[in-house]
Design a protein around this motif. Structure first.
Motif, PDB file in Angstrom:
ATOM      1  N   LEU A 118       0.862  -1.180   0.000  1.00  0.00           N
ATOM      2  CA  LEU A 118       0.000   0.000   0.000  1.00  0.00           C
ATOM      3  C   LEU A 118       0.901   1.233   0.000  1.00  0.00           C
ATOM      4  O   LEU A 118       1.820   1.332   0.824  1.00  0.00           O
ATOM      5  CB  LEU A 118      -0.887  -0.013   1.246  1.00  0.00           C
ATOM      6  CG  LEU A 118      -1.725   1.223   1.559  1.00  0.00           C
ATOM      7  CD1 LEU A 118      -2.772   1.469   0.489  1.00  0.00           C
ATOM      8  CD2 LEU A 118      -2.406   1.075   2.935  1.00  0.00           C
ATOM      9  N   PRO A 147      -3.457   0.551  -9.757  1.00  0.00           N
ATOM     10  CA  PRO A 147      -4.915   0.750  -9.833  1.00  0.00           C
ATOM     11  C   PRO A 147      -5.383   1.481 -11.088  1.00  0.00           C
ATOM     12  O   PRO A 147      -6.498   1.244 -11.561  1.00  0.00           O
ATOM     13  CB  PRO A 147      -5.235   1.583  -8.580  1.00  0.00           C
ATOM     14  CG  PRO A 147      -4.085   1.398  -7.664  1.00  0.00           C
ATOM     15  CD  PRO A 147      -2.894   1.126  -8.520  1.00  0.00           C
ATOM     16  N   GLU A 152      -9.228  -2.884  -8.890  1.00  0.00           N
ATOM     17  CA  GLU A 152      -9.154  -3.633  -7.629  1.00  0.00           C
ATOM     18  C   GLU A 152      -8.187  -4.821  -7.705  1.00  0.00           C
ATOM     19  O   GLU A 152      -7.742  -5.323  -6.680  1.00  0.00           O
ATOM     20  CB  GLU A 152     -10.551  -4.139  -7.235  1.00  0.00           C
ATOM     21  CG  GLU A 152     -11.549  -3.042  -6.897  1.00  0.00           C
ATOM     22  CD  GLU A 152     -11.289  -2.379  -5.557  1.00  0.00           C
ATOM     23  OE1 GLU A 152     -10.109  -2.133  -5.214  1.00  0.00           O
ATOM     24  OE2 GLU A 152     -12.265  -2.090  -4.844  1.00  0.00           O
ATOM     25  N   ARG A 157      -1.586  -0.997  -4.055  1.00  0.00           N
ATOM     26  CA  ARG A 157      -2.728  -0.128  -3.682  1.00  0.00           C
ATOM     27  C   ARG A 157      -2.220   1.285  -3.458  1.00  0.00           C
ATOM     28  O   ARG A 157      -1.149   1.464  -2.868  1.00  0.00           O
ATOM     29  CB  ARG A 157      -3.360  -0.617  -2.375  1.00  0.00           C
ATOM     30  CG  ARG A 157      -3.494  -2.116  -2.240  1.00  0.00           C
ATOM     31  CD  ARG A 157      -4.571  -2.641  -3.132  1.00  0.00           C
ATOM     32  NE  ARG A 157      -4.771  -4.080  -2.961  1.00  0.00           N
ATOM     33  CZ  ARG A 157      -5.662  -4.758  -3.656  1.00  0.00           C
ATOM     34  NH1 ARG A 157      -6.431  -4.166  -4.535  1.00  0.00           N
ATOM     35  NH2 ARG A 157      -5.795  -6.058  -3.467  1.00  0.00           N
ATOM     36  N   THR A 185      -9.099   3.082  -5.544  1.00  0.00           N
ATOM     37  CA  THR A 185     -10.233   2.141  -5.623  1.00  0.00           C
ATOM     38  C   THR A 185     -10.811   2.040  -4.209  1.00  0.00           C
ATOM     39  O   THR A 185     -10.142   2.411  -3.240  1.00  0.00           O
ATOM     40  CB  THR A 185      -9.775   0.733  -6.068  1.00  0.00           C
ATOM     41  OG1 THR A 185      -8.977   0.161  -5.018  1.00  0.00           O
ATOM     42  CG2 THR A 185      -8.975   0.772  -7.365  1.00  0.00           C
ATOM     43  N   PRO A 186     -12.032   1.520  -4.064  1.00  0.00           N
ATOM     44  CA  PRO A 186     -12.595   1.345  -2.715  1.00  0.00           C
ATOM     45  C   PRO A 186     -11.702   0.489  -1.805  1.00  0.00           C
ATOM     46  O   PRO A 186     -11.584   0.753  -0.615  1.00  0.00           O
ATOM     47  CB  PRO A 186     -13.935   0.653  -2.984  1.00  0.00           C
ATOM     48  CG  PRO A 186     -14.320   1.124  -4.354  1.00  0.00           C
ATOM     49  CD  PRO A 186     -13.030   1.230  -5.124  1.00  0.00           C
ATOM     50  N   ARG A 187     -11.072  -0.541  -2.386  1.00  0.00           N
ATOM     51  CA  ARG A 187     -10.177  -1.403  -1.589  1.00  0.00           C
ATOM     52  C   ARG A 187      -8.976  -0.620  -1.081  1.00  0.00           C
ATOM     53  O   ARG A 187      -8.541  -0.794   0.076  1.00  0.00           O
ATOM     54  CB  ARG A 187      -9.712  -2.563  -2.466  1.00  0.00           C
ATOM     55  CG  ARG A 187      -8.862  -3.592  -1.740  1.00  0.00           C
ATOM     56  CD  ARG A 187      -9.548  -4.946  -1.739  1.00  0.00           C
ATOM     57  NE  ARG A 187      -8.639  -5.989  -1.247  1.00  0.00           N
ATOM     58  CZ  ARG A 187      -8.520  -6.301   0.032  1.00  0.00           C
ATOM     59  NH1 ARG A 187      -9.199  -5.666   0.944  1.00  0.00           N
ATOM     60  NH2 ARG A 187      -7.690  -7.271   0.402  1.00  0.00           N
ATOM     61  N   CYS A 188      -8.415   0.249  -1.909  1.00  0.00           N
ATOM     62  CA  CYS A 188      -7.289   1.098  -1.491  1.00  0.00           C
ATOM     63  C   CYS A 188      -7.701   1.958  -0.297  1.00  0.00           C
ATOM     64  O   CYS A 188      -6.953   2.106   0.671  1.00  0.00           O
ATOM     65  CB  CYS A 188      -6.832   2.003  -2.631  1.00  0.00           C
ATOM     66  SG  CYS A 188      -6.213   1.154  -4.092  1.00  0.00           S
ATOM     67  N   SER A 189      -8.921   2.526  -0.362  1.00  0.00           N
ATOM     68  CA  SER A 189      -9.425   3.362   0.736  1.00  0.00           C
ATOM     69  C   SER A 189      -9.601   2.542   2.009  1.00  0.00           C
ATOM     70  O   SER A 189      -9.218   2.968   3.107  1.00  0.00           O
ATOM     71  CB  SER A 189     -10.768   4.003   0.362  1.00  0.00           C
ATOM     72  OG  SER A 189     -10.622   4.869  -0.730  1.00  0.00           O
ATOM     73  N   ALA A 190     -10.201   1.363   1.864  1.00  0.00           N
ATOM     74  CA  ALA A 190     -10.481   0.516   3.035  1.00  0.00           C
ATOM     75  C   ALA A 190      -9.187   0.085   3.722  1.00  0.00           C
ATOM     76  O   ALA A 190      -9.086   0.096   4.961  1.00  0.00           O
ATOM     77  CB  ALA A 190     -11.285  -0.705   2.601  1.00  0.00           C
ATOM     78  N   LEU A 191      -8.171  -0.277   2.932  1.00  0.00           N
ATOM     79  CA  LEU A 191      -6.883  -0.676   3.513  1.00  0.00           C
ATOM     80  C   LEU A 191      -6.216   0.496   4.224  1.00  0.00           C
ATOM     81  O   LEU A 191      -5.606   0.329   5.279  1.00  0.00           O
ATOM     82  CB  LEU A 191      -5.959  -1.223   2.423  1.00  0.00           C
ATOM     83  CG  LEU A 191      -6.233  -2.653   1.973  1.00  0.00           C
ATOM     84  CD1 LEU A 191      -5.380  -3.001   0.766  1.00  0.00           C
ATOM     85  CD2 LEU A 191      -5.945  -3.633   3.114  1.00  0.00           C
ATOM     86  N   GLN A 194      -7.900   1.011   7.502  1.00  0.00           N
ATOM     87  CA  GLN A 194      -7.478  -0.047   8.423  1.00  0.00           C
ATOM     88  C   GLN A 194      -6.102   0.273   9.017  1.00  0.00           C
ATOM     89  O   GLN A 194      -5.866   0.083  10.217  1.00  0.00           O
ATOM     90  CB  GLN A 194      -7.429  -1.357   7.651  1.00  0.00           C
ATOM     91  CG  GLN A 194      -7.134  -2.577   8.501  1.00  0.00           C
ATOM     92  CD  GLN A 194      -6.880  -3.792   7.624  1.00  0.00           C
ATOM     93  OE1 GLN A 194      -7.696  -4.141   6.779  1.00  0.00           O
ATOM     94  NE2 GLN A 194      -5.725  -4.406   7.803  1.00  0.00           N
TER      95      GLN A 194
END
Length: 420
Positions: A118, A147, A152, A157, A185-191, A194
């Motif tokens: 990331l 990305p 995704e 990320r 991407t949404p996954r990049c944001s979520a990671l 976290q």
């Protein structure tokens, strides 16, 4: 993906934002490798000491280094996440954004990137900088996917998570302030969310993408710049109309929905004095109010200098036997705001340098937060308040707490902070 993916975090740039951020992660018992181009910064940190002034940071760094969770290097090493916190200045008369430090950081980490990593840009940046970083990384590592081309499914990320902390209160605000996450991407944001939730108790708010996250940070600082410009413009108007601006603001602020800020010598710091220009550069025809506010604040130091020269003139008229070379001027404060040592983009420093270049008499600088004068003040002397008491002219530029309780000195006074 659980937190075990972030066994090691790398923070690129160990300045006023990068070092506190690195220390926060390390204080949560995560291995952190800090990277900086300054050998002095690296050596200082590895001894468990700090090269900047920030309350409580020294204790956290000392503990993290001695517990083995934080170490500094001049070259990047592999890690699970990379946070880039390098400067983003502007250049030239048009205030064009200078992304060269972000580009250099991208090229430095590219060789050690691995699938699953990331990369977060923390540096306050003009709109589009995160995508520019992603493009530089992709060019340097054609063997990995990113990305912008693979969404995704990408190996790497990428997100933008701007800092929004107050110098002097960084250690509290890093924890308690909400953070904006703008992943590609949404996954990049979520990671990203976290990762920051390791120490952030504020909310991690997901933006629709990196561009709006970039714009959000610029908007926050431009909002403040416009409001400071209003106060600074009022101070110029009150001077023309022979009124006390401090009294005026105090009275106007008794209205329940009015909260005018305090005027000063201009606007400094690496954020408020810089970020509005990033908005202007991205929409030059449209950002008229933001541009004007910048111009009002940028013009204030010249106005203060005129006041100082007028005060020197008034002293010489009262003492016709003296020349300007006999007039001792004492300047109070060089930092860009009270009670810190940060001189970046400081209007007080700008005023003092211009004064030093033009004033033929002794110049005393009272700045309790530094041990040595910066470049451009070779003819001046760092002095205590007691040393400065006998000066003919006293110029209050930054209301450090040591000054706020001081009595008005004898002699001529130019006070742009309303202390005296």
């Amino acid at each position: 993906m659980s937190n075990h993916s972030f066994k090691r975090i790398s923070v690129i740039g160990l300045g006023y934002i990068g070092l506190p951020t690195a220390a926060m992660f390390a204080s949560r018992k995560i291995e952190v490798v800090g990277v900086d181009v300054s050998q002095h910064a690296v050596d200082t940190i590895n001894q468990g000491e700090i090269h900047i002034v920030e309350p409580d940071l020294d204790m956290v760094v000392h503990a993290a280094v001695h517990a083995g969770y934080l170490r500094a290097r001049t070259a990047p090493e592999p890690a699970g996440a990379f946070l880039i916190a390098v400067p983003t200045p502007f250049r030239g008369e048009n205030h064009d954004p200078d992304l060269s430090c972000i580009e250099a950081a991208s090229k430095a980490i590219a060789p050690v990137l691995a699938p699953g990593n990331l990369v977060i840009l923390e540096s306050t940046s003009p709109v589009g900088a995160t995508e520019a970083m992603a493009a530089w990384l992709a060019k340097a590592r054609p063997d990995l996917t990113f990305p912008q081309t693979h969404g995704e499914a990408s190996d790497i990320r990428i997100a933008h998570c701007p800092e929004r902390v107050l110098p002097g209160k960084v250690m509290q605000e890093l924890i308690s302030n909400d953070r904006v996450m703008g992943g590609m991407t949404p996954r990049c944001s979520a990671l990203s969310a976290q990762l920051y939730k390791t120490f952030v108790t504020g909310e991690c708010v997901i933006a629709s993408g990196p561009r709006v996250a970039e714009m959000a940070k610029l908007t926050e600082n431009s909002f403040r710049d416009v409001n400071i410009a209003f106060a600074n413009e009022l101070s110029l108007i009150c001077d023309k109309l022979d009124m006390d601006v401090w009294e005026l603001i105090r009275l106007a602020n008794r209205h329940p929905r009015v909260n005018i800020l305090q005027p000063g010598p201009g606007v400094g710091g690496h954020c408020i004095a810089v970020d509005p220009w990033f908005i202007v550069s991205s929409a030059p025809e449209t950002a008229r109010l933001i541009r004007t506010a910048r111009q009002v604040n940028d013009s204030k130091p010249a106005w203060v200098l005129d006041k100082i020269h007028a005060a020197i003139g008034a002293h010489l008229m009262a003492h016709p036997q003296q020349t300007a070379a006999d007039v001792t001027v004492a300047v109070y404060g060089l930092a860009f705001k009270p009670d810190i040592d940060d001189l970046r983009e400081s209007p007080a420093l700008d005023i003092t340098r211009r004064l030093a270049a033009g004033h033929r008499g002794p110049l005393l600088v009272v700045e309790p937060n530094i041990n040595a004068l910066p470049k451009g003040l070779e003819g001046a002397r760092l002095a205590s308040m007691a040393d400065a008491a006998t000066a003919a002219l006293h110029v209050m530029l930054v209301d450090h707490r040591q000054f706020r309780t001081s009595v008005r000195p004898s002699g001529h006074v130019v006070d742009v902070r309303g202390v005296w």
